[in-house]
Scaffold this motif. Structure first.
Motif, PDB file in Angstrom:
ATOM      1  N   LEU A 293       0.821  -1.284   0.405  1.00  0.00           N
ATOM      2  CA  LEU A 293      -0.022   0.133  -0.336  1.00  0.00           C
ATOM      3  C   LEU A 293       1.263   1.236   0.129  1.00  0.00           C
ATOM      4  N   ALA A 294       0.820   1.539  -1.768  1.00  0.00           N
ATOM      5  CA  ALA A 294       2.032   2.886  -0.762  1.00  0.00           C
ATOM      6  C   ALA A 294       0.974   3.947  -2.292  1.00  0.00           C
ATOM      7  N   SER A 295       1.606   5.346  -2.538  1.00  0.00           N
ATOM      8  CA  SER A 295       1.340   6.130  -3.927  1.00  0.00           C
ATOM      9  C   SER A 295       2.433   6.982  -3.821  1.00  0.00           C
ATOM     10  N   ASP A 296       3.051   7.346  -4.852  1.00  0.00           N
ATOM     11  CA  ASP A 296       3.605   8.128  -4.880  1.00  0.00           C
ATOM     12  C   ASP A 296       3.304   9.754  -4.815  1.00  0.00           C
ATOM     13  N   PRO A 297       4.241  10.283  -4.265  1.00  0.00           N
ATOM     14  CA  PRO A 297       4.416  11.884  -3.966  1.00  0.00           C
ATOM     15  C   PRO A 297       4.319  12.667  -5.290  1.00  0.00           C
ATOM     16  N   ASN A 298       3.639  13.870  -4.649  1.00  0.00           N
ATOM     17  CA  ASN A 298       3.425  14.822  -5.375  1.00  0.00           C
ATOM     18  C   ASN A 298       4.407  15.031  -6.301  1.00  0.00           C
ATOM     19  N   PRO A 299       3.774  15.566  -7.713  1.00  0.00           N
ATOM     20  CA  PRO A 299       4.784  16.072  -8.471  1.00  0.00           C
ATOM     21  C   PRO A 299       5.145  17.181  -8.520  1.00  0.00           C
ATOM     22  N   LEU A 300       5.986  18.380  -8.641  1.00  0.00           N
ATOM     23  CA  LEU A 300       6.528  19.642  -8.579  1.00  0.00           C
ATOM     24  C   LEU A 300       5.919  20.595  -9.449  1.00  0.00           C
ATOM     25  N   GLN A 301       5.507  19.737 -10.736  1.00  0.00           N
ATOM     26  CA  GLN A 301       5.595  20.752 -12.016  1.00  0.00           C
ATOM     27  C   GLN A 301       4.259  19.772 -12.706  1.00  0.00           C
ATOM     28  N   ASP A 302       3.931  20.385 -14.038  1.00  0.00           N
ATOM     29  CA  ASP A 302       2.855  19.647 -14.456  1.00  0.00           C
ATOM     30  C   ASP A 302       2.935  18.696 -15.013  1.00  0.00           C
ATOM     31  N   PHE A 303       4.340  18.471 -15.674  1.00  0.00           N
ATOM     32  CA  PHE A 303       4.820  17.285 -15.997  1.00  0.00           C
ATOM     33  C   PHE A 303       6.326  16.914 -16.437  1.00  0.00           C
ATOM     34  N   CYS A 304       7.109  16.130 -16.130  1.00  0.00           N
ATOM     35  CA  CYS A 304       8.316  16.011 -16.115  1.00  0.00           C
ATOM     36  C   CYS A 304       9.016  14.417 -16.898  1.00  0.00           C
ATOM     37  N   VAL A 305       8.118  15.181 -17.974  1.00  0.00           N
ATOM     38  CA  VAL A 305       8.822  13.624 -19.047  1.00  0.00           C
ATOM     39  C   VAL A 305       9.710  13.220 -19.281  1.00  0.00           C
ATOM     40  N   SER A 306      10.014  11.784 -18.524  1.00  0.00           N
ATOM     41  CA  SER A 306      12.042  11.186 -18.464  1.00  0.00           C
ATOM     42  C   SER A 306      12.344  10.641 -19.550  1.00  0.00           C
ATOM     43  N   ILE A 307      13.684  11.070 -19.715  1.00  0.00           N
ATOM     44  CA  ILE A 307      14.458  10.432 -20.844  1.00  0.00           C
ATOM     45  C   ILE A 307      15.131   9.505 -20.497  1.00  0.00           C
ATOM     46  N   PRO A 308      14.602   8.649 -21.516  1.00  0.00           N
ATOM     47  CA  PRO A 308      14.969   7.197 -20.789  1.00  0.00           C
ATOM     48  C   PRO A 308      16.520   6.391 -20.912  1.00  0.00           C
ATOM     49  N   ASN A 309      17.711   7.495 -21.584  1.00  0.00           N
ATOM     50  CA  ASN A 309      19.281   7.213 -21.146  1.00  0.00           C
ATOM     51  C   ASN A 309      19.482   8.091 -20.753  1.00  0.00           C
ATOM     52  N   SER A 310      18.986   8.492 -19.695  1.00  0.00           N
ATOM     53  CA  SER A 310      19.389   9.960 -19.270  1.00  0.00           C
ATOM     54  C   SER A 310      21.146   9.673 -19.062  1.00  0.00           C
ATOM     55  N   PRO A 311      21.925  10.024 -18.822  1.00  0.00           N
ATOM     56  CA  PRO A 311      23.309  10.136 -17.915  1.00  0.00           C
ATOM     57  C   PRO A 311      23.479   9.871 -16.270  1.00  0.00           C
ATOM     58  N   VAL A 312      22.521  11.265 -16.452  1.00  0.00           N
ATOM     59  CA  VAL A 312      21.443  11.529 -14.784  1.00  0.00           C
ATOM     60  C   VAL A 312      21.026  10.434 -14.568  1.00  0.00           C
ATOM     61  N   MET A 313      21.292   9.455 -13.260  1.00  0.00           N
ATOM     62  CA  MET A 313      19.764   9.350 -12.851  1.00  0.00           C
ATOM     63  C   MET A 313      19.499   9.458 -11.375  1.00  0.00           C
ATOM     64  N   VAL A 314      18.083  10.151 -11.141  1.00  0.00           N
ATOM     65  CA  VAL A 314      17.659  10.306  -9.659  1.00  0.00           C
ATOM     66  C   VAL A 314      16.457   9.403  -9.381  1.00  0.00           C
ATOM     67  N   ASN A 315      16.211  10.115  -8.031  1.00  0.00           N
ATOM     68  CA  ASN A 315      14.813   9.467  -7.872  1.00  0.00           C
ATOM     69  C   ASN A 315      13.909   9.485  -9.075  1.00  0.00           C
ATOM     70  N   GLY A 316      12.936   8.451  -9.533  1.00  0.00           N
ATOM     71  CA  GLY A 316      12.056   8.626 -10.321  1.00  0.00           C
ATOM     72  C   GLY A 316      12.970   8.722 -11.621  1.00  0.00           C
ATOM     73  N   PHE A 317      12.976   9.661 -12.747  1.00  0.00           N
ATOM     74  CA  PHE A 317      13.853  10.041 -14.336  1.00  0.00           C
ATOM     75  C   PHE A 317      13.864  11.598 -14.226  1.00  0.00           C
ATOM     76  N   ALA A 318      14.861  12.082 -14.516  1.00  0.00           N
ATOM     77  CA  ALA A 318      15.256  13.588 -15.277  1.00  0.00           C
ATOM     78  C   ALA A 318      13.985  13.312 -16.134  1.00  0.00           C
ATOM     79  N   CYS A 319      14.578  14.565 -16.438  1.00  0.00           N
ATOM     80  CA  CYS A 319      12.970  15.007 -17.524  1.00  0.00           C
ATOM     81  C   CYS A 319      13.862  16.009 -18.859  1.00  0.00           C
ATOM     82  N   LYS A 320      12.961  15.426 -19.488  1.00  0.00           N
ATOM     83  CA  LYS A 320      13.130  16.499 -20.870  1.00  0.00           C
ATOM     84  C   LYS A 320      12.417  18.067 -21.051  1.00  0.00           C
TER      85      LYS A 320
END
Lengths: 197, 197, 197, 197, 197, 197
Positions: B19-46
């Motif tokens: 039982l869990a849910s993801d935390p709220n986002p901090l902007q409208d969207f943060c479309v992930s970059i599939p092979n970003s050299p920088v890895m973060v919690n979730g994904f880096a954004c386009k």
């Protein structure tokens, strides 16, 4: 069977983005008591020893919604009001039926993100972003006659605000001169819109 | 059309509640970059100015999953790996196909609650609660041949742990004498189960 | 004293990762009322003016758990059921006692992450990841006879699902042909495992 | 072994309550990269395919902390700086060593709740509540010489603010006339306290 | 009118950082019932059908706080105790009045971040960081006589811990030899500070 | 000074409720880098050792906003775009200036709750609830000429969606026949509204 899901699309469904999720629960489940004298954030819970499988079940989703209305669409929600066991679990569904050329009017969900999958027919889905400001993103989804879709929402009680109803059909009504200024139109246009309610 | 959704059921799908849910986002969207050299919690954004409607679209869900396998079922996930735009939005879907007598083996989603709606046929769904301890709640859902269901999950990346695979098919394998003691059976039974991988 | 804590290891303790934390509280404390007629998410609270230091205290953790059982281990939880003051505070502890060659069977905590520190002896700890799929990570921790460990969990009520019990010991039992297919073994093997309960 | 844990007590450890927890992670783990050129909320992550069991391990907790200092105590933290794998997981530990009559000075953890278990000896633990205002709750825990305790905290990076150091030992220093008024004492008392740094 | 807001500054207001926010609500509003016999995390709610606009209103903020006290300042909070409708909404305000050379003593908010805007006059604002350790950041804000400021806090019930009162004015008092060691001063200095209460 | 704050009111400011808060941060601060090549949820951070008091300061809020526009109001936001130090801290402010009979058009904040305090003059504030459906709650706040108000929002980046602009002024525009059906008016009324952009 191959034709059921032509596409899946995240849709904030024509207008407003509202991005939130419910907080985590503190136990496996907290099945809500519909008319509890004690009201709390979410709902008070039934004794977990008395919980039944039926508390997690809703059987009406096979029935097509009646789309004989002005906008030609019907939303059948399956949230905590329909499945008492959803209380604290942070998710819900809705069935969307559309008549030919039907429309789910611009709305927002104040407590949820929505993801939509089309089961039949064509649907134009879109949403407007707040940043970049007021950019419209749309897709036309598959041809057909009537449309059926399933929406999933990241809240037990996503809420919905249909813009036309909130702006022009509230009780009491917002004064027409205020709305005329807000929408930058003549007051008689506002009066026309308000008179439809 | 009246027969599409005979029932809707919250299903943790035969075994484990998570039982869990993801935390709220901090902007409208943060479309992930599939092979970003920088890895973060979730994904880096386009860059949001480069975002397209297609970033929120997945078109493969109309294809029935191939159920010609030992358990007779197939899960087609639509999470952040399939729709890059789902990053930070806290919701995802999956299509479930079942052959006749097919089975989605006992599993858990470590980061999500699941809600399930059956589109066709019969499905026995159930889950085991942790409190009350190990109580099994089940429902048989509608008769038919093959089954199709849509699951919604309250995370962009719900994860899945199939119990058989995690316990008996990990790499490297858990020593069979440990598993024999854990499951209270002879080591040769464990060996039999492990040998199927 | 130098030998108390040979190593500290984050352990999801042999199998399933479940990653969550409780939401923030809305006041300093909300000491739970054990048998409140009103049930809510978490627990209803005692009047804060009546709260005592004892509401935040548990005195039984110096007692070694009885490890004379089939798996040779015992978990003594210190969560909201033991310390009423933990309600809403999002943390709990457990004492783990192991007989020689004892085992804490594969399990998951549906609402918490676990961190483990060994106070005495040897312990093989490990966990299986969901992504990369079913990778087993293990460490052998210090030699000795019996083992004592402290686990901290990021929830007032972490829950626990022991896989063997949930899969093979639920009430009512999951049908053995379902489990046979799920675990890809003969039904008589399932019957053997179920007969131990 | 029976004498290890005389009592367990939730302790905000003499003074200030700070109640929070980290948000849920978006994947199984996100092992931090210590000196990443890109800094984000929490830490950027290592490629999950390169993660090793050692990323979740800290081996120094068996060493008693050096308590030869003015307050006679030492805190050995095991948070995300010591175990890179703790990043995003929302939990950490600390070992507390006390010399005879040693003291862990009044402090607060800005991002975590703390729960404490005493392994040896006597400890007076207490906390001050904010509502009811400034009520002190204390307990004397077990007789003995030196004390060892384990604290668990509901954050990967709980932070710590020792009141004396923050108020009287900051760089640059807070002007002594401000502190004199804040603490309602003569400026020379403030000067005395500041001169010990 | 041009001179109302000389600057805006995030201020943790002289000393301690406490960083948290309330979890999301599960409905539009949950107006608290002040003396409900049932106590829960936050507050039990009024029937939403009986909610009035006045439940969201506080009318006393135009009154200057009385600053005739030892520190020359007064905080007028507008949190869930003043506006019942704030329950579950995760935000509150406060009005700060300062006499000439008045001071809001070092304090922390255990459940909120604070942002401050100055309406009139000069204010020295500052906060001490926990990492980098005990670094003081300050700004002098605009010249004048008395000062008025508005603080917004990210909680319905931010709480406040004034360090002097918590350390030296708790009930019962912390033993003076403990405080003498904690603050590294003679016991008679502690006695002097405690005697002012 | 006594006349500054006649009333304080929670206002979702004429129309749509959106209830959310940012997740907790994982460190004291994470001052955003405005044009970082790496984009993440929220913003990438500056090295904390280089952080200055100015990173937490905005000095333009004393300037009255220019209200010479069609709606006679101006919003001056102070969010993470104006104060880089607000990143991850979950709070922001805005100054609202109104000309006589000015209006802040119906809007929603997709990621924040809003609380409003009036500094000068009269303001009619109101909001429409989603449950009870479309109920309008309003208050007239104090007489005067121009109005100045401070709004606090429970997000570093609350976002704003002005309904008129999102529905009638998006790029590309929503087809007028769709809007005509959604708002139940003739297409030429939609055309009139759209032509004002």
């Amino acid at each position: 069977m191959a034709s059921y899901f032509p596409v899946v699309c995240i849709s904030f469904v024509l207008i407003l983005v509202a991005l939130a999720s419910d907080p985590n629960p503190l136990q496996d489940f907290c099945v809500s008591i519909p008319n509890s004298p004690v009201m709390v954030n979410g709902f008070a819970c039934k004794d977990p020893k008395l919980v039944q499988a039926n508390d997690f079940l809703f059987s009406g989703l096979h029935l097509a919604g009646n789309t004989s209305n002005a906008v030609g669409s019907r939303v059948t929600p399956v949230s905590v009001a329909q499945i008492l066991g959803l209380n604290t679990l942070g998710i819900s569904l809705a069935r969307l039926d559309y008549a030919s050329w039907g429309l789910n009017p611009p709305h927002t969900h104040p407590r949820a993100t929505e993801i939509l999958t089309i089961l039949e027919c064509t649907l134009l889905v879109g949403f407007v972003t707040s940043n970049p400001k007021n950019r419209l993103l749309t897709k036309v989804l598959q041809k057909g006659d009537n449309a059926v879709a399933i929406a999933a929402l990241s809240s037990q009680n996503p809420g919905v605000m249909t813009i036309r109803n909130a702006a022009f059909g509230s009780k009491p009504a917002i004064a027409s001169d205020i709305l005329a200024k807000a929408f930058q139109v003549d007051g008689n246009i506002i009066n026309q819109i308000q008179s439809r309610f």
